[in-house]
Design a protein around this motif. Structure first.
Motif, PDB file in Angstrom:
ATOM      1  N   ILE A   8      17.814   9.981  -3.302  1.00 45.75           N
ATOM      2  CA  ILE A   8      18.179   9.103  -2.180  1.00 45.75           C
ATOM      3  C   ILE A   8      17.284   7.868  -2.170  1.00 45.75           C
ATOM      4  CG2 ILE A   8      18.163   8.899   0.342  1.00 45.75           C
ATOM      5  CD1 ILE A   8      19.080  11.894   0.380  1.00 45.75           C
ATOM      6  N   MET A   9      15.985   8.065  -2.350  1.00 51.09           N
ATOM      7  CA  MET A   9      15.056   6.928  -2.346  1.00 51.09           C
ATOM      8  C   MET A   9      15.331   5.987  -3.518  1.00 51.09           C
ATOM      9  SD  MET A   9      13.097   7.096   0.301  1.00 51.09           S
ATOM     10  CE  MET A   9      11.770   6.001  -0.131  1.00 51.09           C
ATOM     11  N   THR A  10      15.658   6.546  -4.672  1.00 48.49           N
ATOM     12  CA  THR A  10      15.955   5.723  -5.848  1.00 48.49           C
ATOM     13  C   THR A  10      17.202   4.878  -5.606  1.00 48.49           C
ATOM     14  OG1 THR A  10      14.927   7.371  -7.282  1.00 48.49           O
ATOM     15  CG2 THR A  10      16.402   5.793  -8.330  1.00 48.49           C
ATOM     16  N   LYS A  11      18.214   5.464  -5.003  1.00 48.96           N
ATOM     17  CA  LYS A  11      19.437   4.708  -4.677  1.00 48.96           C
ATOM     18  C   LYS A  11      19.142   3.641  -3.623  1.00 48.96           C
ATOM     19  CE  LYS A  11      22.604   8.435  -5.835  1.00 48.96           C
ATOM     20  NZ  LYS A  11      23.504   9.465  -5.322  1.00 48.96           N
ATOM     21  N   ALA A  12      18.299   3.976  -2.677  1.00 44.24           N
ATOM     22  CA  ALA A  12      17.971   3.029  -1.602  1.00 44.24           C
ATOM     23  C   ALA A  12      17.230   1.808  -2.141  1.00 44.24           C
ATOM     24  CB  ALA A  12      17.130   3.723  -0.531  1.00 44.24           C
ATOM     25  N   LEU A  13      16.539   1.949  -3.249  1.00 41.94           N
ATOM     26  CA  LEU A  13      15.799   0.827  -3.824  1.00 41.94           C
ATOM     27  C   LEU A  13      16.715  -0.303  -4.297  1.00 41.94           C
ATOM     28  CD1 LEU A  13      12.963   2.689  -5.721  1.00 41.94           C
ATOM     29  CD2 LEU A  13      12.685   0.994  -3.908  1.00 41.94           C
ATOM     30  N   LYS A  14      17.995  -0.033  -4.378  1.00 38.95           N
ATOM     31  CA  LYS A  14      18.952  -1.071  -4.774  1.00 38.95           C
ATOM     32  C   LYS A  14      19.322  -1.973  -3.598  1.00 38.95           C
ATOM     33  CE  LYS A  14      20.677   1.858  -8.425  1.00 38.95           C
ATOM     34  NZ  LYS A  14      21.712   2.759  -8.868  1.00 38.95           N
ATOM     35  N   SER A  24       6.297   0.757  -0.988  1.00 37.67           N
ATOM     36  CA  SER A  24       6.147   2.028  -0.256  1.00 37.67           C
ATOM     37  C   SER A  24       7.122   3.076  -0.767  1.00 37.67           C
ATOM     38  CB  SER A  24       6.363   1.803   1.241  1.00 37.67           C
ATOM     39  OG  SER A  24       5.342   1.025   1.771  1.00 37.67           O
ATOM     40  N   ALA A  25       8.336   2.652  -1.088  1.00 37.76           N
ATOM     41  CA  ALA A  25       9.340   3.596  -1.587  1.00 37.76           C
ATOM     42  C   ALA A  25       8.906   4.181  -2.930  1.00 37.76           C
ATOM     43  CB  ALA A  25      10.694   2.913  -1.714  1.00 37.76           C
ATOM     44  N   TYR A  26       8.431   3.327  -3.828  1.00 41.67           N
ATOM     45  CA  TYR A  26       7.965   3.832  -5.129  1.00 41.67           C
ATOM     46  C   TYR A  26       6.785   4.788  -4.957  1.00 41.67           C
ATOM     47  CZ  TYR A  26      10.901   0.840  -8.050  1.00 41.67           C
ATOM     48  OH  TYR A  26      11.969   0.253  -8.684  1.00 41.67           O
ATOM     49  N   ILE A  27       5.890   4.462  -4.061  1.00 46.86           N
ATOM     50  CA  ILE A  27       4.737   5.343  -3.836  1.00 46.86           C
ATOM     51  C   ILE A  27       5.199   6.683  -3.250  1.00 46.86           C
ATOM     52  CG2 ILE A  27       2.635   5.639  -2.448  1.00 46.86           C
ATOM     53  CD1 ILE A  27       2.178   2.588  -2.963  1.00 46.86           C
TER      54      ILE A  27
END
Length: 85
Positions: A8-14, A24-27
């Motif tokens: 979910i976080m990886t998709k949100a990075l788009k 913050s998301a990558y961390i």
């Protein structure tokens, strides 16, 4: 659940977020990977997150200790020294 959160976080990075939010998301993704004992992936995400804000002043976080430990486990001493300074 952690794998689902990573996806979910990886998709949100788009989505269009500020650089600090992306960092913050990558961390956060790195923290999830470290909890799964996937230290190479954790280190990769920590490095991405820290690189985004390396020119900015950032406040201390208790997560820095975990990040440094993961860098050391991967033999990424240069990265751990960057954070420790």
């Amino acid at each position: 659940m952690k794998n689902k959160a990573i996806n979910i976080m990886t998709k949100a990075l788009k989505l269009p977020f500020t650089p600090r939010e992306i960092s913050s998301a990558y961390i956060y993704i790195g923290l999830l990977y470290s909890e799964l004992k996937m230290y190479k992936e954790a280190s990769h995400n920590f490095h991405k997150g820290m690189t985004i804000v390396e020119c900015e002043e950032f406040q201390y976080s208790p997560h820095f200790k975990k990040i440094i430990k993961v860098f050391i486990k991967n033999g990424d001493l240069e990265k751990s020294n960057f954070l420790a300074r």
